[in-house]
Design an enzyme around this catalytic site. Structure first.
Site, mmCIF file in Angstrom:
data_model
loop_
_atom_site.group_PDB
_atom_site.id
_atom_site.type_symbol
_atom_site.label_atom_id
_atom_site.label_comp_id
_atom_site.label_asym_id
_atom_site.label_seq_id
_atom_site.Cartn_x
_atom_site.Cartn_y
_atom_site.Cartn_z
ATOM 1 N N ASP A 15 0.831 -1.212 0.000
ATOM 2 C CA ASP A 15 0.000 0.000 0.000
ATOM 3 C C ASP A 15 0.859 1.253 0.000
ATOM 4 O O ASP A 15 0.458 2.286 -0.542
ATOM 5 C CB ASP A 15 -1.003 -0.010 1.164
ATOM 6 C CG ASP A 15 -0.368 -0.304 2.507
ATOM 7 O OD1 ASP A 15 0.627 -1.044 2.578
ATOM 8 O OD2 ASP A 15 -0.873 0.226 3.512
ATOM 9 N N ASP A 16 2.083 1.163 0.547
ATOM 10 C CA ASP A 16 3.017 2.288 0.414
ATOM 11 C C ASP A 16 3.357 2.512 -1.061
ATOM 12 O O ASP A 16 3.516 3.655 -1.502
ATOM 13 C CB ASP A 16 4.326 1.988 1.152
ATOM 14 C CG ASP A 16 4.134 1.737 2.633
ATOM 15 O OD1 ASP A 16 4.268 2.657 3.431
ATOM 16 O OD2 ASP A 16 3.837 0.573 2.984
ATOM 17 N N ASN A 159 -4.675 -3.829 14.385
ATOM 18 C CA ASN A 159 -4.401 -4.971 13.505
ATOM 19 C C ASN A 159 -3.132 -5.711 13.918
ATOM 20 O O ASN A 159 -2.931 -6.855 13.528
ATOM 21 C CB ASN A 159 -4.353 -4.559 12.024
ATOM 22 C CG ASN A 159 -3.285 -3.521 11.728
ATOM 23 O OD1 ASN A 159 -2.587 -3.047 12.621
ATOM 24 N ND2 ASN A 159 -3.167 -3.158 10.462
ATOM 25 N N GLU A 165 -2.635 -0.477 16.049
ATOM 26 C CA GLU A 165 -2.354 -0.570 14.609
ATOM 27 C C GLU A 165 -0.833 -0.684 14.420
ATOM 28 O O GLU A 165 -0.055 -0.140 15.222
ATOM 29 C CB GLU A 165 -2.930 0.683 13.921
ATOM 30 C CG GLU A 165 -2.750 0.748 12.423
ATOM 31 C CD GLU A 165 -1.397 1.254 12.016
ATOM 32 O OE1 GLU A 165 -0.910 0.849 10.952
ATOM 33 O OE2 GLU A 165 -0.806 2.051 12.781
ATOM 34 N N HIS A 239 -4.269 0.931 2.761
ATOM 35 C CA HIS A 239 -4.238 1.974 3.793
ATOM 36 C C HIS A 239 -3.537 3.261 3.362
ATOM 37 O O HIS A 239 -4.079 4.357 3.471
ATOM 38 C CB HIS A 239 -3.491 1.451 5.025
ATOM 39 C CG HIS A 239 -3.888 0.099 5.493
ATOM 40 N ND1 HIS A 239 -4.937 -0.117 6.345
ATOM 41 C CD2 HIS A 239 -3.365 -1.136 5.226
ATOM 42 C CE1 HIS A 239 -5.047 -1.404 6.615
ATOM 43 N NE2 HIS A 239 -4.111 -2.042 5.939
ATOM 44 N N ASP A 240 -2.276 3.105 2.922
ATOM 45 C CA ASP A 240 -1.398 4.272 2.810
ATOM 46 C C ASP A 240 -1.820 5.244 1.718
ATOM 47 O O ASP A 240 -1.580 6.457 1.823
ATOM 48 C CB ASP A 240 0.039 3.802 2.582
ATOM 49 C CG ASP A 240 0.558 2.995 3.761
ATOM 50 O OD1 ASP A 240 -0.006 3.129 4.866
ATOM 51 O OD2 ASP A 240 1.525 2.228 3.581
#
Ligand code: BDR
Ligand code: CA
Length: 311
Positions: A15-16, A159, A165, A239-240
């Site tokens: 996701d980065d 998570n 997180e 996410h990122d």
């Protein structure tokens, strides 16, 4: 360039990698630099990965290596989500973009201080070690930076543990310094990013672009999907990407203000982002907390950014 000046501090990470593509490909972005931090994998691997993503996408901004571990604890990594390389799935190209010789924290300080006050936004999408180190190196950063838009934390669930997180858990002391500083903080936590599940409709739009970069993204999402499927998710949470989108198109999500503190010493709750929406702790709000996502709009801007790159 008149876009939003960004420094992306990341630990690629699937996701980065998408966050890099959005930050580099969106026409409203002026990506000044990419810095890396140990998180999803070791600092060597995530730095290699950041440079590999830049190579395949044709991104030429300075890339600098940052902290090899958290401020005060043992490092934790996340091969369960991101594989042994940190970016399992696609064949990674040999990195062709050079590595800036400066440590990440120094590059962050020098870049922010070289621009007008209130113009540079920091977008951390990994543990907050580099950001805390930069702040310690140059305390005036807290007034100088426009905003910190970070992926991390949650106001409901974790998570890495039930309470925490991964990015916050990986370096809680750094996170505490970042949330306590006077700069404006946007927390894009799991509550928001679990709404950003890269479903088949999104993946098919990426595939349709038909470029080598689109294939690379599809290979990333294939691996990431399997990792999330093992945890009962219908699709992987990217996410990122959301922390970058919050800067370039803030209307893509909605927010609520809250006081947020980092739990540093809980028996079961270390790394929790304690989020007080109701003023129960009688502290002024220090954080804009992302709560609801317009997912279709996120996919629109992400597909458009990927289409701009790597050709
Ligand atoms: C965060 O942890 C990492 O595994 C992801 O890249 C993201 O930044 C989600 O908890
Ligand atoms: Ca990350």
């Amino acid at each position: 360039m008149t876009g939003q000046k960004l420094i992306l501090d990341c630990d690629p990470g699937h996701d980065d990698a998408l966050a890099i593509l959005l930050a580099a490909g969106d026409p409203r972005s002026d990506l000044l630099a990419i810095t890396t931090v140990a998180g999803n994998q070791t600092i060597e691997k995530v730095t290699r990965n950041a440079r590999a993503v830049c190579t395949i996408a044709g991104v030429t901004v300075p890339v600098a290596r940052g902290a090899a571990g958290p401020l005060a604890r043992e490092a934790i990594i996340a091969p369960d989500y991101h594989g042994d390389s940190g970016l399992d799935g696609p064949v990674l190209p040999a990195p062709e973009v050079p590595l800036d010789p400066r440590p990440a924290a120094q590059l962050i300080v020098e870049t922010v201080m070289a621009h007008d006050p209130g113009t540079v936004t920091l977008v951390p999408t990994g543990p907050l070690t580099n950001i805390a180190l930069a702040l310690a190196l140059e305390p005036r950063l807290a007034e100088r930076v426009r905003r910190v838009s970070l992926m991390g934390g949650s106001y409901t669930r974790g998570n890495r543990t039930p309470a925490a997180e991964f990015n916050i858990m990986a370096d809680p002391e750094a996170a505490a310094a970042v949330f306590a500083a006077s700069w404006p903080v946007t927390m894009v936590g799991l509550d928001l990013t679990h709404q950003a599940l890269a479903d088949d409709a999104f993946r098919s739009r990426v595939r349709t672009l038909g470029t080598p970069l689109a294939t690379f993204v599809e290979d990333l999402l294939g691996f990431f999907s399997a990792a999330y499927a093992r945890r009962g998710f219908a699709a992987p949470a990217v996410h990122d990407l959301c922390a970058v989108a919050a800067v370039l198109e803030p209307e893509v999500m909605t927010y609520r203000d809250a006081f947020v503190a980092i739990e540093l010493a809980g028996t079961w709750t270390t790394g929790m982002t304690v989020t007080d929406f109701d003023g129960l702790l009688d502290r002024p709000a220090n954080t804009r907390v992302a709560v609801a996502l317009d997912r279709d709009r996120l996919w629109d801007l992400t597909v458009a950014a990927i289409a701009q790159l790597g050709r």
